[in-house]
Design an enzyme around this catalytic site. Structure first.
Site, PDB file in Angstrom:
ATOM      1  N   PRO A 123       0.854  -1.154  -0.047  1.00 52.12           N
ATOM      2  CG  PRO A 123       0.076  -0.936   2.265  1.00 52.12           C
ATOM      3  CD  PRO A 123       0.883  -2.122   1.206  1.00 52.12           C
ATOM      4  CB  CYS A 124       3.164   2.770  -2.715  1.00 47.86           C
ATOM      5  SG  CYS A 124       2.229   2.531  -3.847  1.00 47.86           S
ATOM      6  CG  HIS A 125      -3.148   3.494  -1.208  1.00 57.20           C
ATOM      7  ND1 HIS A 125      -2.921   2.354  -1.468  1.00 57.20           N
ATOM      8  CD2 HIS A 125      -4.039   3.570  -0.228  1.00 57.20           C
ATOM      9  CE1 HIS A 125      -3.176   1.325  -0.708  1.00 57.20           C
ATOM     10  NE2 HIS A 125      -4.004   2.216   0.206  1.00 57.20           N
TER      11      HIS A 125
END
Ligand SMILES: [Zn+2]
Length: 362
Positions: A307-309
């Site tokens: 989850p780079c977001h």
């Protein structure tokens, strides 16, 4: 098209999309927001073209939400191919099923970005390659998968694999599948090692990323099905419905040890929460490597799952996102709304079994 827009004509739903230059938003023709002036609109044949032109989807008419507008014909064509992939599916076969071949071609091209016949050829080749790996004879494969002559099979094979069929026992491929989501279509790639890629199809630089992946993993990419693609499809549906924000599909992450460390740290961020780049740098034991963390974050190929977001600026601003800031905002809002008790399960996710398998290949 402008007339259809003014009249909110439902006959044009899904036929074209309209971008409003003054707001940077794109809509379906039947959207109920105030009709923009003629000089402020431009038209697109599909949502991806509007996304590529820099528009974000309208929150009101949700032009990417194709759940209601995806033509049943598309599902019918995909089912027909899966039912009997080795059939040659000529125009006459389609007509016999009551499907107009030219409508089928148009519909398929619009939604899948390739012709029905190209999809079908690639699908048959994918099955033939699976047979190659199981050690079946070339002649059997040619006959089993509906190739009419040895030379036709050889030509198709070379186009996909770049090696003569006789040297093909080492051939391996990644299977590709598209998923429709409320944020637009996503492309997933997997093989027996695990899921290798999950990206929004309009992501800038996706083509280059696919080329790099093919070269690095020495695999061809073919449309097809795989148990990990089925699994991620189910998990995506649960994620977007807010039922479960946690993914369990095995992953095949190809990257450097530093990238792996960053990606592991990202996976430990619970849904509904965020971290800064500096937090992640500290977690991986390299507190001064904030920029390198940012780069590893951007190199992530497993959107949503790694989850780079959930990484934002130290001052709380969203900073960047390969899939577009509006998606990042949507994902964070969605996760905050649904995290609750279920989202916290993220803390209990077992370590991924296949993570390091491909590290050596990079
Ligand atoms: Zn709208």
């Amino acid at each position: 098209m402008y007339r259809a827009l003014v009249e909110h004509d439902p006959a044009f739903e899904g036929i074209f999309f309209v971008g409003v230059t003054s707001t940077g938003i794109f809509c379906s023709p039947t959207c109920r927001v105030k009709t923009p002036k003629r000089e402020n609109v431009e038209f697109f044949p599909d949502p991806n073209a509007a996304l590529h032109a820099g528009y974000r989807p309208c929150r009101r008419c949700r032009p990417l939400d194709r759940g209601h507008s995806a033509p049943p014909l598309l599902a019918e064509l995909l089912a027909a191919v899966d039912e009997d992939p080795s059939n040659r599916w000529r125009d006459s076969d389609l007509s016999r099923r009551g499907i107009d071949p030219s409508t089928a071609r148009r519909t398929f091209k619009r939604y899948c970005g390739m012709t029905f016949h190209a999809y079908h050829r690639a699908r048959r080749m994918g099955l033939a390659l699976a047979g190659v790996r199981q050690g079946k004879s070339m002649l059997d494969l040619q006959l089993d998968h509906g190739f009419e002559s040895g030379s036709e099979f050889r030509t198709a094979f070379n186009r996909h694999v770049g090696a003569a069929p006789s040297r093909a026992s080492a051939v391996d491929c990644l299977y590709a599948r598209w998923f429709e989501t409320p944020l637009g279509a996503m492309l997933a790639l997997a093989d027996d090692h695990g899921l290798a890629l999950l990206e929004f199809v309009d992501r800038r630089g996706l083509e280059r990323e696919l080329e790099v992946l093919q070269r690095r993993l020495k695999r061809r990419i073919l449309p097809g099905t795989h148990r990990f693609l089925t699994q991620i499809g189910e998990e995506l549906a649960a994620y977007f419905a807010g039922r479960n924000l946690v993914f369990a599909t095995p992953l095949a992450l190809a990257g450097s040890p530093f990238q792996h460390a960053v990606w592991n740290a990202l996976q430990a961020i619970p849904p509904g929460t965020t971290r800064s780049y500096a937090d992640i740098a500290a977690t991986v034991g390299r507190p001064s490597a904030v920029r390198a963390v940012g780069r590893a974050n951007g190199d992530n190929r497993l959107c949503l799952i790694v989850p780079c977001h959930r990484v934002i600026g130290a001052d709380g601003t969203l900073t960047g996102y390969g899939g577009g800031l509006w998606r990042k905002q949507w994902l964070l809002d969605h996760e905050r709304a649904h995290a609750g008790s279920r989202g916290q399960l993220a803390l209990e996710v077992p370590p991924r079994a296949n993570e390091s398998v491909l590290a050596a290949a990079s």
